[in-house]
Design a protein around this motif. Sequence first.
Motif, PDB file in Angstrom:
ATOM      1  N   GLY A  35      -2.858   8.648   3.216  1.00  0.00           N
ATOM      2  CA  GLY A  35      -2.770  10.069   2.951  1.00  0.00           C
ATOM      3  C   GLY A  35      -2.387  10.844   4.212  1.00  0.00           C
ATOM      4  N   VAL A  36      -2.468  10.208   5.379  1.00  0.00           N
ATOM      5  CA  VAL A  36      -2.091  10.858   6.643  1.00  0.00           C
ATOM      6  C   VAL A  36      -0.592  11.030   6.767  1.00  0.00           C
ATOM      7  CG1 VAL A  36      -4.122   9.961   7.828  1.00  0.00           C
ATOM      8  CG2 VAL A  36      -1.973   8.714   7.990  1.00  0.00           C
ATOM      9  N   ILE A  37       0.175  10.319   5.939  1.00  0.00           N
ATOM     10  CA  ILE A  37       1.627  10.418   6.005  1.00  0.00           C
ATOM     11  C   ILE A  37       2.062  11.577   5.126  1.00  0.00           C
ATOM     12  CG2 ILE A  37       3.811   9.235   5.587  1.00  0.00           C
ATOM     13  CD1 ILE A  37       2.291   6.597   5.848  1.00  0.00           C
ATOM     14  N   LEU A  75       0.832  -1.208   0.000  1.00  0.00           N
ATOM     15  CA  LEU A  75       0.000   0.000   0.000  1.00  0.00           C
ATOM     16  C   LEU A  75       0.865   1.255   0.000  1.00  0.00           C
ATOM     17  CD1 LEU A  75      -2.916  -0.732   2.502  1.00  0.00           C
ATOM     18  CD2 LEU A  75      -3.083  -0.426   0.028  1.00  0.00           C
ATOM     19  N   LEU A  76       1.896   1.234   0.807  1.00  0.00           N
ATOM     20  CA  LEU A  76       2.793   2.391   0.852  1.00  0.00           C
ATOM     21  C   LEU A  76       3.485   2.593  -0.497  1.00  0.00           C
ATOM     22  CD1 LEU A  76       4.283   1.875   4.401  1.00  0.00           C
ATOM     23  CD2 LEU A  76       2.894   3.823   3.663  1.00  0.00           C
ATOM     24  N   ARG A  77       3.981   1.510  -1.085  1.00  0.00           N
ATOM     25  CA  ARG A  77       4.640   1.595  -2.393  1.00  0.00           C
ATOM     26  C   ARG A  77       3.693   2.154  -3.449  1.00  0.00           C
ATOM     27  NH1 ARG A  77       5.000  -3.613  -4.079  1.00  0.00           N
ATOM     28  NH2 ARG A  77       3.034  -3.148  -5.077  1.00  0.00           N
ATOM     29  N   ASP A  78       2.440   1.697  -3.418  1.00  0.00           N
ATOM     30  CA  ASP A  78       1.447   2.169  -4.385  1.00  0.00           C
ATOM     31  C   ASP A  78       1.145   3.660  -4.212  1.00  0.00           C
ATOM     32  OD1 ASP A  78       1.371  -0.422  -5.313  1.00  0.00           O
ATOM     33  OD2 ASP A  78      -0.582  -0.886  -4.405  1.00  0.00           O
ATOM     34  N   ASN A  79       1.496   4.208  -3.054  1.00  0.00           N
ATOM     35  CA  ASN A  79       1.283   5.633  -2.783  1.00  0.00           C
ATOM     36  C   ASN A  79       2.583   6.421  -2.835  1.00  0.00           C
ATOM     37  OD1 ASN A  79      -1.665   6.389  -1.858  1.00  0.00           O
ATOM     38  ND2 ASN A  79      -1.260   4.276  -1.263  1.00  0.00           N
ATOM     39  N   GLY A  80       3.623   5.809  -3.409  1.00  0.00           N
ATOM     40  CA  GLY A  80       4.872   6.513  -3.631  1.00  0.00           C
ATOM     41  C   GLY A  80       5.915   6.399  -2.537  1.00  0.00           C
ATOM     42  N   ALA A 119      -8.139  -1.817  10.831  1.00  0.00           N
ATOM     43  CA  ALA A 119      -8.096  -2.727   9.680  1.00  0.00           C
ATOM     44  C   ALA A 119      -9.485  -3.319   9.469  1.00  0.00           C
ATOM     45  CB  ALA A 119      -7.078  -3.827   9.950  1.00  0.00           C
ATOM     46  N   PRO A 120      -9.889  -3.624   8.275  1.00  0.00           N
ATOM     47  CA  PRO A 120      -9.153  -3.399   7.042  1.00  0.00           C
ATOM     48  C   PRO A 120      -9.242  -1.939   6.597  1.00  0.00           C
ATOM     49  CG  PRO A 120     -11.243  -4.421   6.532  1.00  0.00           C
ATOM     50  CD  PRO A 120     -11.164  -4.314   8.039  1.00  0.00           C
ATOM     51  N   PHE A 121      -8.241  -1.510   5.874  1.00  0.00           N
ATOM     52  CA  PHE A 121      -8.219  -0.152   5.362  1.00  0.00           C
ATOM     53  C   PHE A 121      -7.731  -0.177   3.925  1.00  0.00           C
ATOM     54  CE2 PHE A 121      -4.500  -1.065   7.926  1.00  0.00           C
ATOM     55  CZ  PHE A 121      -3.475  -0.914   6.998  1.00  0.00           C
ATOM     56  N   THR A 122      -7.839   0.965   3.268  1.00  0.00           N
ATOM     57  CA  THR A 122      -7.439   1.046   1.860  1.00  0.00           C
ATOM     58  C   THR A 122      -6.218   1.929   1.717  1.00  0.00           C
ATOM     59  OG1 THR A 122      -8.809   2.964   1.448  1.00  0.00           O
ATOM     60  CG2 THR A 122      -9.843   0.808   1.129  1.00  0.00           C
ATOM     61  N   ALA A 123      -5.712   2.003   0.521  1.00  0.00           N
ATOM     62  CA  ALA A 123      -4.532   2.819   0.233  1.00  0.00           C
ATOM     63  C   ALA A 123      -4.749   4.270   0.596  1.00  0.00           C
ATOM     64  CB  ALA A 123      -4.147   2.694  -1.235  1.00  0.00           C
ATOM     65  N   GLY A 124      -5.953   4.781   0.476  1.00  0.00           N
ATOM     66  CA  GLY A 124      -6.248   6.174   0.795  1.00  0.00           C
ATOM     67  C   GLY A 124      -5.954   6.523   2.252  1.00  0.00           C
ATOM     68  N   ALA A 125      -5.938   5.538   3.116  1.00  0.00           N
ATOM     69  CA  ALA A 125      -5.662   5.787   4.529  1.00  0.00           C
ATOM     70  C   ALA A 125      -4.268   6.342   4.728  1.00  0.00           C
ATOM     71  CB  ALA A 125      -5.827   4.499   5.335  1.00  0.00           C
TER      72      ALA A 125
END
Length: 115
Positions: A112-114, A19-24, A104-110
Amino acid sequence: MKILIVNDYFTKRRFIKDLLRDNGFTNTFEADDGHTALSMLKEEAYDFVATTWNMPIMNGLEFFKEVRKVPDLKNLPVLIVFEPADKEHMVETTKAGAYVHLVAPFTAGAFGVIG
């Protein structure tokens, strides 16, 4: 950003890493328990930690409290992921000063807090 993922289940660490990788976020590292993670944090600088509440030996809150005892780590952002059954522990971690909680469960959009 250098991120440490702490979870006793390999598949859950891999899921968060993906998930982190998919968000850069590609500079991620893993630890399978709080003691290992604490040693890693003392040896190298990290910008963010994602951990889970439910771990053997040292749960997420215990890990968070140990991190906060280290002067150089007292401001390190720590995300604690809870399973639905563990939601009642969110109040404890909020009082202890945890950064953010996810259930959990959560999605990639979660993630965005980072920042």
